[in-house]
Structures are given as C-alpha cells and as structure tokens.
Design a protein around this motif. Structure first.
Motif: not given
Length: 255
Positions: A222-236
């Motif tokens: 998702p767009d935004g800094a929060e989206g980066v954090g969510r995407a990283t968590t989902k990957t792990v």
C-alpha cells in the motif's frame, strides 16, 4: 452466523486471489529467465543479501549446535552411545536444522530487506519510472534477487552446517568429555553425503520462496510509509509459513 461465514469466505477469497497473483508473478519470472541475466546485478545482490547475513547465520547455527548437543549428549552417554553423538548432530543439522534455520533467518533478514527496498521504490514511483523507460521491473528487480537468493541461501546453509557441527564438537569435547576422535569418527561412520546435499536442495527452494514473496509484497505494498511496514511484516510471516510447509513436503520426497 451469516456474518461469520461471510468473513470466512471473504478471507478465503482474498488468500486465493493472493496465491493466484503470486503464481502469475512466478510464471512471469520464469519467462524472464530466458533473457540473459545481468551478472553485475546478481553479484551485487549476493553481496548485499548474503555477506551481510553471515554473522547472524553463524551465531544462530553455532548456538543451535551447542544447545542440541547439550540436550542429547547426556542421554546418549547414559545409554553408552557416546560414539554416535557427532553423527546424530551432523544428520540433524544437515537435513533439517541447518536449511530451515538459515531460511528462517534469511526470511527475516533478506526477505524484509528485499520488500523494504522494492516497496520504497514503489511508493516513490521509481517502479513506474522503470515502466515508462520500457524496462521490465521483473527483469530488472525480481530476476537478479531470485537468482541471488537461490545461490546465497544454499551457500549460507553449507556454512551454517559447518558452524553448527563445530558448536556440537565444542560441547561434546570440552563439556561432555567425549573424545574428538569419537565425535569425528561417528560423523564419518553415520553421515552420508545426501544428508548434507538434501539440505542444500531444500535451501535452493527456500531461497526461491524468500525472493519471490519479498518482491511480490514489495510490488503490491500500500502507499505510504505505513504500507512499507505492513508489506515487510507480511513478507516475513508468509515466508516462514511457506518455508515450514515446503520443508515438510520436501522431506517427504527427499528422504
């Protein structure tokens, strides 16, 4: 009751859609392999993803070998089977603990790094810039990372196996009083080559999974800094779950 069923159905449909998108992305990556890979990019990714993971892999496998030997050596000595300690430690680490623990560490270290990098590029519209310049993000971003992970994770696994067996040797010889010859001889007697190569084969698949999932969640964050954090968590989280499932399937077929 209907709301619960609706929520379950919605969840299942989202997961199935996600799996389908990942499969399509994987298919595009396989087709992209027909082109000549950029060796410079692959080597850069191997350095970035592999060399930087050596320390944490070393510590993880060293203390795994130490703890596993502490847990098993006393029991084996009690039953007069101290001559099997080295072989048991080596087989356990070579077949299961080495590849799985290295993959889990890489899912947290490498997968998160891939997702954070690509999702940041997406948020800052660098992915769109690649498409505007007629450069495929699959060729430029995903293929080098996937090939690098498929090379680096097996190499880290071999390195981790050696470190884990060394950790077992330290405890067996320095703490449990088992002779160095008995420990090394049990490895020679009980361990077969496929006990180690089977784990390396697993690591190739694990590296593939980590790279593809890391790139998928990076490209679809998702767009935004929060989206980066969510995407990283989902990957792990997703990578670790898939690694455990894939490990069970590969163990069934390999051994």
């Amino acid at each position: 009751m209907l709301k619960i069923l609706e929520a379950i159905g919605s969840f299942v449909l989202r997961r199935l859609g996600e799996i389908g998108t990942i499969v399509m992305l994987y298919g595009e990556t396989m087709r992209a392999l027909r082109h000549k890979p950029r060796m410079r990019h692959i080597l850069n990714q191997m350095s970035h993803l592999g060399v930087d993971s050596l320390l944490i892999v070393s510590l993880t496998l060293l203390f795994t070998g130490v703890v596993f030997t502490l847990q098993t050596a006393d029991v084996l000595i009690r039953f007069g089977a101290q001559g099997t300690v080295g072989g048991i430690i080596s087989i356990a680490i070579g077949r299961e603990l080495g590849p799985v623990l290295v993959a889990v560490v890489c899912a947290g270290r490498v997968g998160a790094a891939i997702t954070a990098e690509i999702s940041t590029m997406k948020v800052t519209e660098q992915i769109d810039a690649l498409r505007v310049m007629a450069v495929s993000p699959i060729d430029y971003l995903l293929v080098p990372r996937m090939l690098a992970c498929m090379i680096v994770v097996p190499l880290l696994t071999v390195f981790g196996d050696v470190i884990g067996v060394f950790g077992g040797w330290l405890i067996a010889v320095c703490y449990e009083g088992i002779s160095s010859y008995a420990y090394m001889n049990s490895i020679h007697v009980f361990v077969e080559l496929f006990d180690l190569t089977g784990g390396v084969i697993k690591a190739v698949f694990f590296g593939n999974v980590i790279a593809v999932l890391g790139c998928y969640y990076g490209l679809h964050c998702p767009d935004g800094a929060e989206g980066v954090g969510r995407a990283t968590t989902k990957t792990v989280v997703s990578s670790i779950i898939v690694i455990f499932i894939l490990n069970a399937v590969l163990t069934f077929f390999l051994y």
